[in-house]
Design an enzyme around this catalytic site. Structure first.
Site, PDB file in Angstrom:
ATOM      1  N   LYS A  57      34.860  49.047  38.646  1.00 30.88           N
ATOM      2  CA  LYS A  57      33.707  48.336  37.875  1.00 30.88           C
ATOM      3  C   LYS A  57      32.463  48.462  38.529  1.00 30.88           C
ATOM      4  O   LYS A  57      32.215  48.123  39.633  1.00 30.88           O
ATOM      5  CB  LYS A  57      34.067  46.929  37.533  1.00 30.88           C
ATOM      6  CG  LYS A  57      34.504  46.688  36.273  1.00 30.88           C
ATOM      7  CD  LYS A  57      34.384  45.164  35.733  1.00 30.88           C
ATOM      8  CE  LYS A  57      35.103  44.970  34.470  1.00 30.88           C
ATOM      9  NZ  LYS A  57      34.982  43.530  34.362  1.00 30.88           N
TER      10      LYS A  57
HETATM   11  O1  G3P Z   1      35.158  41.398  31.694  1.00 33.48           O
HETATM   12  C1  G3P Z   1      33.776  40.985  31.533  1.00 33.48           C
HETATM   13  C2  G3P Z   1      34.177  39.271  31.043  1.00 33.48           C
HETATM   14  O2  G3P Z   1      35.059  39.195  32.083  1.00 33.48           O
HETATM   15  C3  G3P Z   1      32.809  38.571  31.147  1.00 33.48           C
HETATM   16  O3  G3P Z   1      33.186  37.470  30.364  1.00 33.48           O
HETATM   17  O4  G3P Z   1      33.116  35.278  29.507  1.00 33.48           O
HETATM   18  O5  G3P Z   1      31.855  35.935  31.715  1.00 33.48           O
HETATM   19  O6  G3P Z   1      31.053  36.668  29.558  1.00 33.48           O
HETATM   20  P1  G3P Z   1      32.405  36.055  30.226  1.00 33.48           P
END
Ligand code: G3P
Length: 215
Positions: free
Chosen positions: A83
């Site tokens: 990533k």
């Molecule tokens: O994979 C990206 C994801 O984990 C981000 O999610 O909830 O931190 O916006 P969030």
């Protein structure tokens, strides 16, 4: 549309893998930190549970640092996808890693132009974030639709992972918009399974079954 699980919690991953509906796992520094465990140990344990793409994120902000980290992390297991954040230095790293045959997932994508650039740089996956748009009253699904339209129109092979999922409806809407994958938190997966009408129906069947004469 395939489903990935968005967590670094191996207990959640084991539970979800048992359903047979998870094709991969995505992690990020926040999700790794939440587990309070060694990064490599966590990622390697995940590769043993799910036989699919496992995203592990670099934390350097310069291309050379990202590339160095990526080569090391990618060496841990063939299923690991690196990533990379959608920044200038990240694109340079993606280009280099693509030339080396290392799969990448460009994350923190918030515009179609970012997705287009990531794809042109050679990204295997792009991760447009839905939830962080809806968190600020904007339409995250529109982002997915725009990217799907552009990638379809130009036959771009980079896969679209709908990320930052908040609700089952985000998953449904991402599927309707044409995302290749949605990466869902364990809590959302649990919510996707449940429906009150199903619970009522099961209870009713069992109540009626009691009336069936038993030998
Ligand atoms: O994979 C990206 C994801 O984990 C981000 O999610 O909830 O931190 O916006 P969030």
């Amino acid at each position: 549309m395939k489903l990935f699980l968005d967590t670094a919690n191996v207990t959640e991953i084991r539970e979800a893998a048992a359903l047979g509906v998870i094709s991969g796992v995505t992690t990020n520094p926040t999700l790794i930190a939440k587990e309070g465990r060694d990064f490599k140990e966590t990622i390697l344990e995940i590769t043993k549970i799910v036989d699919g793409p496992i995203s592990a994120e670099v934390v350097s902000l310069d291309a050379q640092g990202m590339i160095k980290e990526a080569i090391e992390i990618a060496s841990w297991h063939p299923n690991i996808v690196i990533k990379i954040p959608m920044i200038w230095e990240g694109l340079k790293a993606v280009k280099e890693l693509s030339n080396k045959g290392i799969k990448t997932n460009v994350t923190l994508v918030f515009s179609p132009s970012q997705a287009l650039l990531a794809a042109q740089a050679g990204a295997t996956y792009v991760s447009p974030f839905i939830g962080r748009f809806t968190d600020i009253s904007q339409d995250g699904i529109a982002l997915i639709s725009d990217i799907v339209d552009i990638f379809t129109l130009h036959d771009i092979k980079t896969k679209i992972i709908a990320a930052s999922i908040r609700t089952p409806m985000d998953v449904v809407n991402a599927a309707k918009a044409g995302a290749d994958i949605a990466t869902v938190p364990y809590k959302v997966l649990e919510q996707m399974v449940k429906h009150p009408m199903t619970d009522i129906g099961v209870q009713r069947f069992l109540e009626d079954w009691k009336k069936v004469p038993k030998k």
